[in-house]
Design an enzyme around this catalytic site. Structure first.
Site, PDB file in Angstrom:
ATOM      1  N   HIS A   1      45.213  26.860  -5.013  1.00  0.00           N
ATOM      2  CA  HIS A   1      45.368  26.125  -3.756  1.00  0.00           C
ATOM      3  C   HIS A   1      46.045  26.925  -2.655  1.00  0.00           C
ATOM      4  O   HIS A   1      46.130  26.456  -1.532  1.00  0.00           O
ATOM      5  CB  HIS A   1      46.167  24.838  -3.981  1.00  0.00           C
TER       6      HIS A   1
HETATM    7  C1  UD1 Z   1      51.978  22.134  -0.723  1.00  0.00           C
HETATM    8  C2  UD1 Z   1      53.139  23.137  -0.714  1.00  0.00           C
HETATM    9  C3  UD1 Z   1      52.931  24.167  -1.832  1.00  0.00           C
HETATM   10  C4  UD1 Z   1      52.723  23.494  -3.169  1.00  0.00           C
HETATM   11  C5  UD1 Z   1      51.529  22.544  -3.052  1.00  0.00           C
HETATM   12  C6  UD1 Z   1      51.236  21.846  -4.360  1.00  0.00           C
HETATM   13  C7  UD1 Z   1      54.159  23.595   1.484  1.00  0.00           C
HETATM   14  C8  UD1 Z   1      54.295  24.584   2.570  1.00  0.00           C
HETATM   15  N1  UD1 Z   1      53.224  23.856   0.537  1.00  0.00           N
HETATM   16  O1  UD1 Z   1      50.811  22.861  -0.354  1.00  0.00           O
HETATM   17  O2  UD1 Z   1      54.085  24.980  -1.900  1.00  0.00           O
HETATM   18  O3  UD1 Z   1      52.471  24.473  -4.157  1.00  0.00           O
HETATM   19  O4  UD1 Z   1      51.837  21.580  -2.021  1.00  0.00           O
HETATM   20  O5  UD1 Z   1      50.147  21.027  -4.268  1.00  0.00           O
HETATM   21  O6  UD1 Z   1      54.868  22.615   1.494  1.00  0.00           O
HETATM   22  N2  UD1 Z   1      45.933  16.846   1.068  1.00  0.00           N
HETATM   23  C9  UD1 Z   1      45.257  15.714   0.690  1.00  0.00           C
HETATM   24  N3  UD1 Z   1      45.940  14.778  -0.033  1.00  0.00           N
HETATM   25  C10 UD1 Z   1      47.229  14.936  -0.379  1.00  0.00           C
HETATM   26  C11 UD1 Z   1      47.904  16.108   0.025  1.00  0.00           C
HETATM   27  C12 UD1 Z   1      47.228  17.049   0.747  1.00  0.00           C
HETATM   28  O7  UD1 Z   1      44.083  15.523   0.977  1.00  0.00           O
HETATM   29  O8  UD1 Z   1      47.803  14.040  -1.037  1.00  0.00           O
HETATM   30  C13 UD1 Z   1      45.207  17.861   1.846  1.00  0.00           C
HETATM   31  C14 UD1 Z   1      45.714  17.894   3.280  1.00  0.00           C
HETATM   32  O9  UD1 Z   1      44.983  17.110   4.126  1.00  0.00           O
HETATM   33  C15 UD1 Z   1      45.617  19.356   3.638  1.00  0.00           C
HETATM   34  C16 UD1 Z   1      45.747  20.068   2.318  1.00  0.00           C
HETATM   35  O10 UD1 Z   1      45.510  19.133   1.284  1.00  0.00           O
HETATM   36  O11 UD1 Z   1      44.376  19.665   4.174  1.00  0.00           O
HETATM   37  C17 UD1 Z   1      47.064  20.758   2.177  1.00  0.00           C
HETATM   38  O12 UD1 Z   1      48.152  19.857   1.969  1.00  0.00           O
HETATM   39  P1  UD1 Z   1      49.673  20.288   2.319  1.00  0.00           P
HETATM   40  O13 UD1 Z   1      50.635  19.313   1.755  1.00  0.00           O
HETATM   41  O14 UD1 Z   1      49.787  20.622   3.732  1.00  0.00           O
HETATM   42  O15 UD1 Z   1      49.891  21.654   1.566  1.00  0.00           O
HETATM   43  P2  UD1 Z   1      49.497  22.102   0.106  1.00  0.00           P
HETATM   44  O16 UD1 Z   1      48.429  23.112   0.251  1.00  0.00           O
HETATM   45  O17 UD1 Z   1      49.245  20.946  -0.806  1.00  0.00           O
END
Ligand code: UD1
Length: 366
Positions: free
Chosen positions: A208
């Site tokens: 991810h």
């Molecule tokens: C975050 C953490 C990372 C951790 C990871 C575990 C930061 C900077 N990064 O990254 O350290 O390893 O979580 O998963 O805090 N999304 C969904 N549903 C959700 C959550 C996210 O669809 O419940 C999508 C969002 O719309 C976005 C993407 O996933 O497009 C990224 O989500 P985000 O929480 O910003 O960062 P992660 O990549 O999950």
């Protein structure tokens, strides 16, 4: 009688298993009142709710419901929400875990209220400032009053940054507390049979990190390597929402869907993921937590990153950093397949299931 209120902050998936270790031993510390603050950084059923049920976490005392956005907006929304919560009901200590945006945001708010900040998993450094998590780690440690360290590299890093030794505590790892507590359940689950796999005869893949999934060229190469891997050993690939989105955007999703030896799944619950990990022949990942869990379980781990903030998993565990060297990847897979993979397994000091107790004992006394 309760005399110290501690806000325990959790926001994104890997935080939930870490804070569960603290709630699991909370009743041994009657003078401490733990309140769960859920920032809502992760909000999907599969990324959040299922973890609450699986891990036996209490209902959050406060749910900020921030959701996804740019780093600045997400961090700012968490800060605004947590400030409002503190204004209503001030804790004595704000405890944050790991390195996600929720960790940084809440520690910053608490520090400005002169509330003591406790950072669990302090001192880890990848020395790669292009990772958002590295910025979060460095800043959180710089304003923490209690730094709880999982491995000796953390002690060296914090000393190098001039942090006072009286604030640094090597306590082990709360993630391993939860792993050891839930292992019997994961063993009984045998989740691999859902895919008609056999124990020890499949690869478990998770990815991810923006550096892997947001870059078209890198993602294309990774997909080709996973397809290659599936010709050697069947693959189960648990897709993070970010990864699924990027695969679809890049037109690569069908490349993973068509090979019969690749099974794609939604993000998994904690027990299902642990069940898949403990029975895998190899784990291929860019997750920080999985590098540690595989080391604790003695399962080979190939990490698709250039650096790790968890060097103990290489020196005393099962981890190899692939750093874009696909020759090394293929060679390592052959060695693993033929049981020739060299790993340096030894018991990692204090990864014994008691880190949560050590932390709460120090906070009770501090
Ligand atoms: C975050 C953490 C990372 C951790 C990871 C575990 C930061 C900077 N990064 O990254 O350290 O390893 O979580 O998963 O805090 N999304 C969904 N549903 C959700 C959550 C996210 O669809 O419940 C999508 C969002 O719309 C976005 C993407 O996933 O497009 C990224 O989500 P985000 O929480 O910003 O960062 P992660 O990549 O999950």
């Amino acid at each position: 009688m309760k005399n110290k209120i501690i806000d325990i902050v959790a926001g994104a998936r890997p935080n939930f298993m870490k804070v569960a270790a603290l709630f699991a031993v909370a009743e041994k510390f009657p003078s401490l009142s733990l309140r769960l603050v859920h920032t809502g950084q992760h909000y999907d059923e599969a990324m959040s709710d299922v973890f609450f049920r699986d891990l036996g976490l209490p209902e959050p005392s406060c749910h900020l419901g921030v959701g996804s956005d740019s780093h600045a907006v997400q961090t700012a929304e968490i800060m605004k929400g947590y400030e409002a919560w503190i204004n209503r009901s001030q804790p004595d200590i704000c405890l944050v875990v790991g390195d996600v945006n929720s960790t940084l945001a809440c520690s910053l708010v608490a520090a400005k209220f002169n509330i003591q900040v406790a950072h669990v998993e302090a001192g880890l450094r990848s020395f790669d400032r292009t990772m958002p998590e590295e910025i979060n780690r460095v800043i959180t440690d710089s304003i923490s009053d209690f730094m709880f360290v999982t491995e000796s590299s953390g002690l060296l890093n914090l000393a190098r940054e001039g942090r006072p030794s009286s604030t640094i505590h090597l306590v082990g790892h709360v993630m391993i507390d939860t792993l050891l507590r839930r292992l019997p359940e994961a063993k009984a689950r045998a989740f691999y049979s859902t895919f008609a796999f056999k124990a020890g005869k499949y690869a478990f893949v998770t990815l991810h990190r923006p550096s892997n999934v947001d870059n078209h060229k890198v993602l294309t190469e990774i997909v080709a390597q996973i397809v290659w891997l599936s010709n050697i050993i069947p693959v189960v690939f648990a897709l993070h929402p970010r990864t699924k989105k990027q695969l679809q955007r890049a037109g690569l999703y069908s490349d993973l869907q068509s090979p019969p030896a690749i099974q794609l799944t939604e993000p998994l619950s904690y027990i299902n993921a642990l069940s898949l990990t403990m029975n895998a022949k190899v784990v291929v990942t860019d997750s920080g937590g999985l590098q540690e869990e595989t080391s604790a379980l003695g399962v080979p781990c190939l990490t698709l990153r250039d650096t790790t903030e968890r060097p103990v998993t290489i020196t005393e565990g099962t981890n190899t950093l692939i750093s874009g060297d696909w020759e090394l990847f293929r060679r390592s897979i052959s060695q693993i397949k033929e049981n020739r993979y060299l790993q340096n397994i030894s018991a990692i000091p204090l990864w014994d299931g008691k880190a949560g107790e050590r932390i709460l004992r120090i906070l009770e006394a501090g």
